[in-house]
Write an enzyme that holds these catalytic residues in place. Structure first.
Site, mmCIF file in Angstrom:
data_model
loop_
_atom_site.group_PDB
_atom_site.id
_atom_site.type_symbol
_atom_site.label_atom_id
_atom_site.label_comp_id
_atom_site.label_asym_id
_atom_site.label_seq_id
_atom_site.Cartn_x
_atom_site.Cartn_y
_atom_site.Cartn_z
ATOM 1 N N LYS A 188 0.724 -1.322 -0.006
ATOM 2 C CA LYS A 188 0.013 0.003 -0.171
ATOM 3 C C LYS A 188 0.857 1.131 0.096
ATOM 4 O O LYS A 188 0.669 2.197 -0.623
ATOM 5 C CB LYS A 188 -0.783 -0.186 1.092
ATOM 6 C CG LYS A 188 -1.795 1.298 1.408
ATOM 7 C CD LYS A 188 -2.655 1.389 -0.007
ATOM 8 C CE LYS A 188 -3.818 2.319 0.227
ATOM 9 N NZ LYS A 188 -3.595 3.509 1.211
ATOM 10 N N GLU A 195 0.499 6.880 -6.482
ATOM 11 C CA GLU A 195 -0.234 7.835 -6.615
ATOM 12 C C GLU A 195 0.246 9.312 -6.699
ATOM 13 O O GLU A 195 -0.388 9.879 -7.428
ATOM 14 C CB GLU A 195 -1.310 7.587 -5.530
ATOM 15 C CG GLU A 195 -2.537 8.540 -5.213
ATOM 16 C CD GLU A 195 -3.317 8.106 -4.098
ATOM 17 O OE1 GLU A 195 -3.351 8.913 -3.133
ATOM 18 O OE2 GLU A 195 -3.847 6.788 -3.958
#
Length: 341
Positions: A188, A195
């Site tokens: 993550k 991102e």
């Protein structure tokens, strides 16, 4: 399956609602009755103390924490003494994976099983589902499979990958056991680092489009201003909302982020109401730190993180010093910006 939820904010609350919709029993904890009441109305059991919360859960208990990374340690310290061997504690926030390794070892000594679950989906997860990246012991992961399956988007969220053997992994459902303790949050962490880079790329590209009409403006002619060599080449007034919209169809750069960009530009072409101050919650920093330790080059992700620092005014003193140096070596006087006029 019964699951307890600590953290009823933007994601945790919607996760409870999604689980309830799919027939799972939920016990929720909140410090204020008004925070708990909407979930009680939806069918959850509400509690206002950790003692009551733990008592309402059947053993072996499954407790999911959806709280900020800075709050996880305090929650664990408070609730762990109330738990028993065989209980499962899940951190679904954005903790540092190294903290997961330490916490897992400490809790394992007490017989408590710990899973780190990187959770992506934001405020749209209630309807779209959540991408789950899971770390921890396999047996505990298998125990929670019904919960993961209920929270995940399912196989219909994306087209099958050509040539991939279907049904070979839960990844096709939107959740994956990535490895031992820390693995979920490691994956993550990198997800969020990427991102940052993707968001920066879209933002910078649209900013160039926004300034494609610079040639139609009055050009300043002085020693402090680099002249625009060909103003006639910069006479475009692009409709950014339309460009975002056309890129969503058939181009090679579509994404959910582009979808959201199109929505934002359609709502407000000048992005009124947004100051441009961009926060970072830690994962980008940890990604770069990990890359440095591993000796892996990440120039794009590094720049994206530093740009966020600049957006918050953290480059202000450096900019002042640059201006001071120019004045002292060349007598260059600062130009007044449009905002200062």
């Amino acid at each position: 399956m019964q699951i307890g939820m600590i953290g009823l904010g933007r994601m945790g609350g919607d996760m409870v609602q999604r689980l309830l919709r799919q027939g799972h029993a939920c016990v929720v904890y909140g410090r204020r009755a008004e925070a708990v009441e909407p979930f009680v109305e939806a069918g959850a059991v509400g509690t206002l103390s950790y003692a009551e919360f733990v008592a309402r859960l059947a053993t072996p208990r499954v407790i999911w924490m959806m709280v900020p990374a800075a709050a996880v340690e305090g929650v664990i310290d408070t609730i762990a003494p109330l738990l028993e061997a065989g209980d499962i504690l899940v951190d679904g926030g954005n903790s540092n994976y190294q903290d997961d390794i330490r916490r897992s070892s400490t809790l394992q000594a007490k017989g408590i099983r710990y899973l780190d679950v990187g959770t992506s989906g934001g405020v749209w997860g209630l309807e779209r589902g959540y991408c789950l990246m899971i770390g921890g012991e396999l047996e505990a992961v298998q125990t929670l499979d019904p919960v993961f399956r209920a929270l995940a988007p399912g196989s219909n969220a994306a087209q099958p990958t050509p040539g991939r053997s279907q049904g070979s992994s839960t990844a096709e459902q939107g959740y994956l056991h990535c490895g031992t303790s820390g693995a979920g949050h490691f994956v993550k962490m990198i997800h969020n680092g990427i991102e940052y880079g993707l968001m920066a790329a879209y933002a910078e590209g649209f900013n160039i489009l926004k300034h494609a009409n610079v040639g139609s403006r009055q050009q300043e002619r002085d020693a402090e201003t680099t002249p625009l060599r060909h103003p006639e080449h910069f006479q475009y007034n692009f409709n950014l909302a339309d460009i975002a919209e056309v890129w969503r169809r058939g181009s090679v750069i579509p994404s959910w982020l582009l979808d959201l960009t199109a929505q934002a530009l359609n709502e407000s072409p000048e992005l009124d109401g947004y100051s441009g101050r961009v926060s970072d919650s830690g994962e980008g920093r940890w990604t770069l730190s990990t890359a440095i330790e591993a000796g892996v080059p990440t120039p794009v992700l590094s720049t994206a993180l530093y740009q966020r620092f600049s957006s918050r005014g953290e480059a202000g003193f450096a900019d002042q010093l640059l201006s001071a140096m120019r004045y002292h070596f060349g007598g260059h006087v600062e130009k007044t910006t449009n905002k200062e006029k």
